[in-house]
Motif scaffolding. Structure first.
Motif, PDB file in Angstrom:
ATOM      1  N   LEU A   1     -10.238 -12.175 -27.252  1.00  0.00           N
ATOM      2  CA  LEU A   1     -10.279 -12.364 -28.785  1.00  0.00           C
ATOM      3  C   LEU A   1      -8.921 -13.354 -29.594  1.00  0.00           C
ATOM      4  N   ASN A   2      -7.824 -13.505 -29.174  1.00  0.00           N
ATOM      5  CA  ASN A   2      -6.866 -14.103 -29.423  1.00  0.00           C
ATOM      6  C   ASN A   2      -7.133 -15.072 -29.010  1.00  0.00           C
ATOM      7  N   LEU A   3      -7.694 -15.614 -27.613  1.00  0.00           N
ATOM      8  CA  LEU A   3      -8.131 -16.720 -27.120  1.00  0.00           C
ATOM      9  C   LEU A   3      -9.626 -17.807 -28.705  1.00  0.00           C
ATOM     10  N   GLY A   4     -10.481 -16.303 -28.664  1.00  0.00           N
ATOM     11  CA  GLY A   4     -11.650 -16.674 -29.299  1.00  0.00           C
ATOM     12  C   GLY A   4     -11.251 -17.417 -31.176  1.00  0.00           C
ATOM     13  N   VAL A   5     -10.475 -16.656 -31.105  1.00  0.00           N
ATOM     14  CA  VAL A   5      -9.754 -17.318 -32.677  1.00  0.00           C
ATOM     15  C   VAL A   5      -9.000 -18.692 -32.694  1.00  0.00           C
ATOM     16  N   ALA A   6      -8.123 -18.571 -31.624  1.00  0.00           N
ATOM     17  CA  ALA A   6      -7.647 -20.057 -31.350  1.00  0.00           C
ATOM     18  C   ALA A   6      -7.933 -21.630 -31.357  1.00  0.00           C
TER      19      ALA A   6
ATOM     20  N   GLN B   1     -10.794 -25.678 -33.487  1.00  0.00           N
ATOM     21  CA  GLN B   1     -12.698 -26.430 -34.003  1.00  0.00           C
ATOM     22  C   GLN B   1     -13.176 -27.082 -35.438  1.00  0.00           C
ATOM     23  N   ARG B   2     -12.081 -26.303 -36.290  1.00  0.00           N
ATOM     24  CA  ARG B   2     -12.708 -26.290 -38.143  1.00  0.00           C
ATOM     25  C   ARG B   2     -12.182 -27.804 -38.460  1.00  0.00           C
TER      26      ARG B   2
END
Length: 79
Positions: A13-18, A23-24
Motif C-alpha cells: 500500500l505504501n508503494l502504491g501511494v508513493a 505520477q500525479r
C-alpha cells in the motif's frame, strides 16, 4: 504468518501511494482572480498598509457613539 502478511500488505500500500503521488500532475500555478474595475481586491491583514489617519477618525466616532448609546438606554428605562 498473519503478522507477516499484514506487513507485506502495508508495504505494498505504501508503494502504491508513493507511485500515485509520483505520477500525479503538478499543481497549477496560482492566479489572481479577476476583479471588477473600481473594486479594491481583498488583502490579508498582514499585507495591508497601516492607516494612521483612520485611527483618530475611529476614536472620534467611538467617542460620539458612547453618549448616544447612553441616551438611548436612558430613554428606554424611562418608558
Amino acid at each position: 504468518m498473519l503478522l507477516r502478511a499484514l506487513i507485506v500488505l502495508l508495504l505494498v500500500l505504501n508503494l502504491g501511494v508513493a507511485a500515485w503521488w509520483w505520477q500525479r500532475d503538478p499543481a497549477p500555478a496560482a492566479t489572481r482572480a479577476a476583479v471588477a474595475p473600481g473594486v479594491a481586491p481583498l488583502r490579508l491583514l498582514g499585507e495591508a498598509q497601516p492607516r494612521t489617519a483612520v485611527k483618530p477618525a475611529l476614536a472620534q466616532a467611538a467617542a460620539a457613539a458612547v453618549p448616544a448609546a447612553a441616551d438611548t438606554t436612558a430613554s428606554v428605562a424611562a418608558n
